[in-house]
Design a protein around this motif. Structure first.
Motif, mmCIF file in Angstrom:
data_model
loop_
_atom_site.group_PDB
_atom_site.id
_atom_site.type_symbol
_atom_site.label_atom_id
_atom_site.label_comp_id
_atom_site.label_asym_id
_atom_site.label_seq_id
_atom_site.Cartn_x
_atom_site.Cartn_y
_atom_site.Cartn_z
ATOM 1 N N LEU A 27 0.831 -1.202 0.000
ATOM 2 C CA LEU A 27 0.000 0.000 0.000
ATOM 3 C C LEU A 27 0.875 1.265 0.000
ATOM 4 C CD1 LEU A 27 -2.798 1.308 0.111
ATOM 5 C CD2 LEU A 27 -2.753 0.994 2.606
ATOM 6 N N GLY A 28 1.981 1.209 0.724
ATOM 7 C CA GLY A 28 2.919 2.336 0.743
ATOM 8 C C GLY A 28 3.471 2.629 -0.641
ATOM 9 N N ALA A 29 3.857 1.588 -1.360
ATOM 10 C CA ALA A 29 4.356 1.762 -2.729
ATOM 11 C C ALA A 29 3.262 2.371 -3.603
ATOM 12 C CB ALA A 29 4.831 0.428 -3.300
ATOM 13 N N GLU A 30 2.062 1.855 -3.448
ATOM 14 C CA GLU A 30 0.918 2.343 -4.237
ATOM 15 C C GLU A 30 0.644 3.821 -3.960
ATOM 16 O OE1 GLU A 30 -3.744 1.441 -3.845
ATOM 17 O OE2 GLU A 30 -2.531 -0.352 -4.297
ATOM 18 N N ARG A 31 0.672 4.211 -2.686
ATOM 19 C CA ARG A 31 0.426 5.618 -2.323
ATOM 20 C C ARG A 31 1.471 6.547 -2.924
ATOM 21 N NH1 ARG A 31 -1.541 4.715 3.766
ATOM 22 N NH2 ARG A 31 -3.735 4.475 3.285
ATOM 23 N N LEU A 32 2.686 6.030 -3.077
ATOM 24 C CA LEU A 32 3.747 6.825 -3.683
ATOM 25 C C LEU A 32 3.663 6.833 -5.208
ATOM 26 C CD1 LEU A 32 6.695 5.706 -1.397
ATOM 27 C CD2 LEU A 32 5.907 8.076 -1.708
ATOM 28 N N GLY A 33 2.871 5.914 -5.755
ATOM 29 C CA GLY A 33 2.807 5.779 -7.204
ATOM 30 C C GLY A 33 4.009 5.029 -7.754
ATOM 31 N N TRP A 34 4.623 4.193 -6.909
ATOM 32 C CA TRP A 34 5.806 3.419 -7.281
ATOM 33 C C TRP A 34 5.430 1.952 -7.432
ATOM 34 C CZ3 TRP A 34 10.083 5.092 -3.258
ATOM 35 C CH2 TRP A 34 10.338 6.465 -3.386
ATOM 36 N N GLU A 35 6.167 1.258 -8.279
ATOM 37 C CA GLU A 35 6.085 -0.193 -8.323
ATOM 38 C C GLU A 35 6.699 -0.727 -7.033
ATOM 39 O OE1 GLU A 35 4.704 -2.107 -10.730
ATOM 40 O OE2 GLU A 35 4.093 -0.255 -11.736
ATOM 41 N N LEU A 36 6.256 -1.882 -6.582
ATOM 42 C CA LEU A 36 6.812 -2.476 -5.370
ATOM 43 C C LEU A 36 8.324 -2.659 -5.501
ATOM 44 C CD1 LEU A 36 6.470 -3.711 -2.551
ATOM 45 C CD2 LEU A 36 5.968 -5.894 -3.680
ATOM 46 N N ASP A 37 8.784 -3.150 -6.650
ATOM 47 C CA ASP A 37 10.227 -3.344 -6.853
ATOM 48 C C ASP A 37 11.003 -2.034 -6.698
ATOM 49 O OD1 ASP A 37 9.791 -6.018 -7.274
ATOM 50 O OD2 ASP A 37 10.625 -6.063 -9.305
ATOM 51 N N THR A 38 10.407 -0.930 -7.125
ATOM 52 C CA THR A 38 11.062 0.375 -6.990
ATOM 53 C C THR A 38 11.226 0.728 -5.520
ATOM 54 O OG1 THR A 38 10.146 1.110 -9.094
ATOM 55 C CG2 THR A 38 10.899 2.835 -7.583
ATOM 56 N N LEU A 39 10.166 0.539 -4.734
ATOM 57 C CA LEU A 39 10.251 0.814 -3.304
ATOM 58 C C LEU A 39 11.284 -0.089 -2.634
ATOM 59 C CD1 LEU A 39 9.266 2.211 -0.713
ATOM 60 C CD2 LEU A 39 7.485 0.441 -0.564
ATOM 61 N N LEU A 40 11.262 -1.371 -2.948
ATOM 62 C CA LEU A 40 12.230 -2.305 -2.360
ATOM 63 C C LEU A 40 13.655 -1.897 -2.717
ATOM 64 C CD1 LEU A 40 10.461 -5.741 -3.087
ATOM 65 C CD2 LEU A 40 10.462 -4.463 -0.938
ATOM 66 N N THR A 41 13.894 -1.611 -3.980
ATOM 67 C CA THR A 41 15.235 -1.256 -4.450
ATOM 68 C C THR A 41 15.729 0.029 -3.804
ATOM 69 O OG1 THR A 41 14.864 -2.346 -6.580
ATOM 70 C CG2 THR A 41 16.602 -0.678 -6.509
#
Length: 186
Positions: free
Chosen positions: A160-174
């Motif tokens: 949900l955090g990645a989504e709120r940022l408008g980022w793909e999950l992989d982008t947030l993880l990386t």
């Protein structure tokens, strides 16, 4: 508006309400990651504020787990701290334990990285190097998918955090892994 607080004052406040080394370290880890993102996302002039928000985000968790993100607002309000700081700190619990919505990009970052830093830290401890320095995204994703690993780190909140940022999950993880790599403690 309320008072501003220095990093030293924030750390002393954190230690007033948290005695467990794990909670102190988690606050410092999130502080580090928040400072990293402030610089990376063009908020360098606010790096100290972002860091203090990260440091204090779980101010009330150890002592008041059932009132998490509620009690911290009370504590900081009684100290007449800046309302923007109080809002930002509480916002990481939106929809989980409070109704303070993350609005600013910084608040959305905090919401996204809180659980994730815990997961990355736990994954690092399992590595032979005990470090994130040699951790690859593939390895982190494997730990992310294993629901029994670091079960206290809520994967849905991270997504949900990645989504709120408008980022793909992989982008947030990386990007969060990169942030933690800049910390010599990891």
């Amino acid at each position: 508006m309320g008072k501003q607080i220095t990093r030293e004052e924030a750390f002393a406040l954190l230690q007033t309400y948290n005695k467990e080394p794990f909670h102190i370290q988690h606050g410092e880890t999130v502080e580090w990651v928040m400072r990293y993102f402030a610089k990376e996302l063009g908020y360098a002039e606010d790096v100290d504020f972002w860091g203090i928000v990260g440091l204090l985000h779980d101010l009330d968790f150890e002592r008041y787990p059932e009132e998490h993100c509620i009690k911290c607002q009370e504590i900081m309000g009684e100290l007449d701290l800046d309302k923007a700081l109080i809002h930002a700190v509480a916002s990481h619990g939106y929809g989980i334990c409070c109704d303070v919505e993350p609005v600013h990009e910084m608040e959305k970052i905090l919401f996204a990285v809180d659980e994730l830093t815990g997961l990355i830290g736990a994954a690092a401890k399992m590595r032979p190097s005990k470090s994130v320095q040699d951790m690859e995204l593939k390895s982190l994703k494997k730990k992310f998918k294993d629901k029994s690993f670091a079960a206290g780190c809520d994967r849905d909140t991270i997504r949900l955090g990645a989504e709120r940022l408008g980022w793909e999950l992989d982008t947030l993880l990386t990007r969060t892994l990169e942030a933690m790599r800049t910390n010599p403690s990891y």
